[in-house]
Design a protein around this motif. Structure first.
Motif, PDB file in Angstrom:
ATOM      1  N   TYR A 126       0.817  -1.214   0.000  1.00  0.00           N
ATOM      2  CA  TYR A 126       0.000   0.000   0.000  1.00  0.00           C
ATOM      3  C   TYR A 126       0.853   1.268   0.000  1.00  0.00           C
ATOM      4  O   TYR A 126       0.362   2.354  -0.284  1.00  0.00           O
ATOM      5  CB  TYR A 126      -0.926   0.023   1.226  1.00  0.00           C
ATOM      6  CG  TYR A 126      -2.045  -0.993   1.193  1.00  0.00           C
ATOM      7  CD1 TYR A 126      -2.643  -1.387  -0.005  1.00  0.00           C
ATOM      8  CD2 TYR A 126      -2.518  -1.565   2.373  1.00  0.00           C
ATOM      9  CE1 TYR A 126      -3.669  -2.314  -0.023  1.00  0.00           C
ATOM     10  CE2 TYR A 126      -3.545  -2.498   2.356  1.00  0.00           C
ATOM     11  CZ  TYR A 126      -4.118  -2.865   1.157  1.00  0.00           C
ATOM     12  OH  TYR A 126      -5.133  -3.788   1.149  1.00  0.00           O
ATOM     13  N   ASN A 127       2.138   1.116   0.350  1.00  0.00           N
ATOM     14  CA  ASN A 127       3.022   2.280   0.323  1.00  0.00           C
ATOM     15  C   ASN A 127       3.807   2.382  -0.982  1.00  0.00           C
ATOM     16  O   ASN A 127       4.755   3.170  -1.088  1.00  0.00           O
ATOM     17  CB  ASN A 127       3.956   2.258   1.533  1.00  0.00           C
ATOM     18  CG  ASN A 127       3.178   2.534   2.816  1.00  0.00           C
ATOM     19  OD1 ASN A 127       2.416   3.496   2.883  1.00  0.00           O
ATOM     20  ND2 ASN A 127       3.322   1.677   3.816  1.00  0.00           N
ATOM     21  N   GLY A 128       3.425   1.564  -1.956  1.00  0.00           N
ATOM     22  CA  GLY A 128       3.977   1.716  -3.306  1.00  0.00           C
ATOM     23  C   GLY A 128       5.403   1.234  -3.479  1.00  0.00           C
ATOM     24  O   GLY A 128       6.119   1.720  -4.344  1.00  0.00           O
TER      25      GLY A 128
ATOM     26  N   GLY B 116       8.370  -4.974  -0.599  1.00  0.00           N
ATOM     27  CA  GLY B 116       7.557  -3.867  -0.080  1.00  0.00           C
ATOM     28  C   GLY B 116       8.085  -3.236   1.197  1.00  0.00           C
ATOM     29  O   GLY B 116       9.240  -3.430   1.578  1.00  0.00           O
ATOM     30  N   CYS B 117       7.205  -2.500   1.879  1.00  0.00           N
ATOM     31  CA  CYS B 117       7.593  -1.753   3.089  1.00  0.00           C
ATOM     32  C   CYS B 117       7.678  -2.675   4.304  1.00  0.00           C
ATOM     33  O   CYS B 117       8.339  -2.358   5.278  1.00  0.00           O
ATOM     34  CB  CYS B 117       6.606  -0.619   3.352  1.00  0.00           C
ATOM     35  SG  CYS B 117       4.988  -1.163   4.001  1.00  0.00           S
ATOM     36  N   GLY B 118       6.990  -3.791   4.244  1.00  0.00           N
ATOM     37  CA  GLY B 118       7.019  -4.735   5.364  1.00  0.00           C
ATOM     38  C   GLY B 118       6.082  -4.381   6.516  1.00  0.00           C
ATOM     39  O   GLY B 118       5.956  -5.142   7.467  1.00  0.00           O
ATOM     40  N   GLU B 119       5.446  -3.241   6.428  1.00  0.00           N
ATOM     41  CA  GLU B 119       4.652  -2.740   7.556  1.00  0.00           C
ATOM     42  C   GLU B 119       3.140  -2.743   7.300  1.00  0.00           C
ATOM     43  O   GLU B 119       2.356  -2.898   8.223  1.00  0.00           O
ATOM     44  CB  GLU B 119       5.058  -1.283   7.864  1.00  0.00           C
ATOM     45  CG  GLU B 119       6.518  -1.097   8.223  1.00  0.00           C
ATOM     46  CD  GLU B 119       6.851  -1.691   9.586  1.00  0.00           C
ATOM     47  OE1 GLU B 119       5.977  -1.688  10.461  1.00  0.00           O
ATOM     48  OE2 GLU B 119       7.978  -2.189   9.738  1.00  0.00           O
ATOM     49  N   CYS B 120       2.751  -2.496   6.056  1.00  0.00           N
ATOM     50  CA  CYS B 120       1.320  -2.323   5.772  1.00  0.00           C
ATOM     51  C   CYS B 120       0.613  -3.691   5.762  1.00  0.00           C
ATOM     52  O   CYS B 120       1.268  -4.733   5.668  1.00  0.00           O
ATOM     53  CB  CYS B 120       1.138  -1.583   4.449  1.00  0.00           C
ATOM     54  SG  CYS B 120       1.530  -2.561   3.002  1.00  0.00           S
ATOM     55  N   PRO B 121      -0.712  -3.710   5.866  1.00  0.00           N
ATOM     56  CA  PRO B 121      -1.427  -5.001   5.908  1.00  0.00           C
ATOM     57  C   PRO B 121      -1.151  -5.891   4.695  1.00  0.00           C
ATOM     58  O   PRO B 121      -1.020  -7.110   4.827  1.00  0.00           O
ATOM     59  CB  PRO B 121      -2.903  -4.581   5.945  1.00  0.00           C
ATOM     60  CG  PRO B 121      -2.915  -3.170   6.444  1.00  0.00           C
ATOM     61  CD  PRO B 121      -1.611  -2.549   6.036  1.00  0.00           C
ATOM     62  N   ALA B 122      -1.004  -5.271   3.505  1.00  0.00           N
ATOM     63  CA  ALA B 122      -0.757  -6.078   2.302  1.00  0.00           C
ATOM     64  C   ALA B 122       0.614  -6.736   2.360  1.00  0.00           C
ATOM     65  O   ALA B 122       0.777  -7.898   1.979  1.00  0.00           O
ATOM     66  CB  ALA B 122      -0.873  -5.199   1.053  1.00  0.00           C
ATOM     67  N   CYS B 123       1.614  -6.001   2.830  1.00  0.00           N
ATOM     68  CA  CYS B 123       2.964  -6.562   2.949  1.00  0.00           C
ATOM     69  C   CYS B 123       2.996  -7.689   3.972  1.00  0.00           C
ATOM     70  O   CYS B 123       3.637  -8.715   3.769  1.00  0.00           O
ATOM     71  CB  CYS B 123       3.968  -5.483   3.359  1.00  0.00           C
ATOM     72  SG  CYS B 123       4.504  -4.464   1.979  1.00  0.00           S
ATOM     73  N   LYS B 124       2.294  -7.476   5.083  1.00  0.00           N
ATOM     74  CA  LYS B 124       2.295  -8.493   6.146  1.00  0.00           C
ATOM     75  C   LYS B 124       1.654  -9.789   5.659  1.00  0.00           C
ATOM     76  O   LYS B 124       2.175 -10.878   5.897  1.00  0.00           O
ATOM     77  CB  LYS B 124       1.566  -7.965   7.381  1.00  0.00           C
ATOM     78  CG  LYS B 124       2.427  -6.967   8.147  1.00  0.00           C
ATOM     79  CD  LYS B 124       1.703  -6.478   9.389  1.00  0.00           C
ATOM     80  CE  LYS B 124       2.582  -5.479  10.155  1.00  0.00           C
ATOM     81  NZ  LYS B 124       1.785  -4.642  11.049  1.00  0.00           N
TER      82      LYS B 124
HETATM   83 ZN    ZN Z   1       3.772  -2.311   2.381  1.00  0.00          ZN
END
Ligand code: ZN
Length: 225
Positions: free
Chosen positions: A187-189, A194-202
């Protein structure tokens, strides 16, 4: 095998739809993709999808669906809405999105003589999105066939898979590394892991870790157990 038939993949450039693209390429003579531009927070998502389509040698049509944002402001398109998951629908929910996307994809598909529509919707990890459910897809399939007097077949190869099984499917098609490195789910593009933090990355990472552990167990001692 349906090697003499054409298919259209609803394609966002994320893990799920890219896995569906590989799935379709194994089955159909000609595969095209359709990507919907509805003012996603990250234009990178559209660019990422375009890059994958180019690398995989499939035609991509980008359709302007900015009206969706006008109708249903949400966290994927509006930077002033936080991505949050808790009680009720997540703020990433876009009302009626799959209904609209699949309907437009069907119009495009009929126009090029393609009966097969492929979408990466999934009931297993679903966050309560009613238009990701199998019953909805089956109902829409009938509706589209009646609406356009055309024998569409909607394929949902990920419907009953969890995220680890979606990674497994990619691996079976020798596409795990490609999907891991070239797709955008975050979600952070941020592409890839990815960012590792957002729900989609998790969700994506938890699925990958689960699958890789399973694969390691299965290949211990160099043999399948
Ligand atoms: Zn992310």
């Amino acid at each position: 095998m349906l090697k003499d038939e054409k298919a259209v993949v609803v394609f966002s450039g994320g893990q799920d739809s890219t896995t569906c693209l590989f799935w379709a390429k194994e089955r159909f003579a000609e595969v095209q993709t359709v990507t919907f531009d509805y003012g996603q927070r990250h234009k990178l998502e559209i660019e990422c999808a375009a890059q994958i389509a180019k690398e995989q040698g499939v035609k991509q049509t980008v359709l302007d669906m900015s009206l969706l944002n006008q109708l249903a402001p949400n966290a994927l398109t509006r930077s002033d809405i936080e991505i949050a998951e808790g009680e009720g629908m997540p703020t990433t929910f876009v009302e009626g999105r799959n209904l609209l996307f699949l309907s437009f994809a069907a119009v495009l598909a009929k126009g090029i003589g393609a009966k097969h529509l492929i979408t990466g919707v999934c009931e297993t990890d679903f966050s309560g999105y009613p238009d990701c459910r199998d019953s909805f897809i089956k109902s829409l399939n009938v509706t589209l066939n009646l609406a356009m007097d055309y024998p569409f077949v909607i394929h949902t190869p990920l419907m009953w898979l969890d995220k680890s099984e979606t990674w497994e499917l990619a691996d079976q098609m020798n596409a795990l590394e490609y999907v891991r490195d070239h797709t955008l789910t975050c979600y952070n593009g941020i592409k890839g892991d990815g960012c590792g933090e957002c729900p989609a990355c998790k969700l994506r990472k938890a699925g990958l870790d689960k699958y890789l552990q399973r694969r390691n167990r299965m290949t211990e001692g160099g043999r399948l157990v």
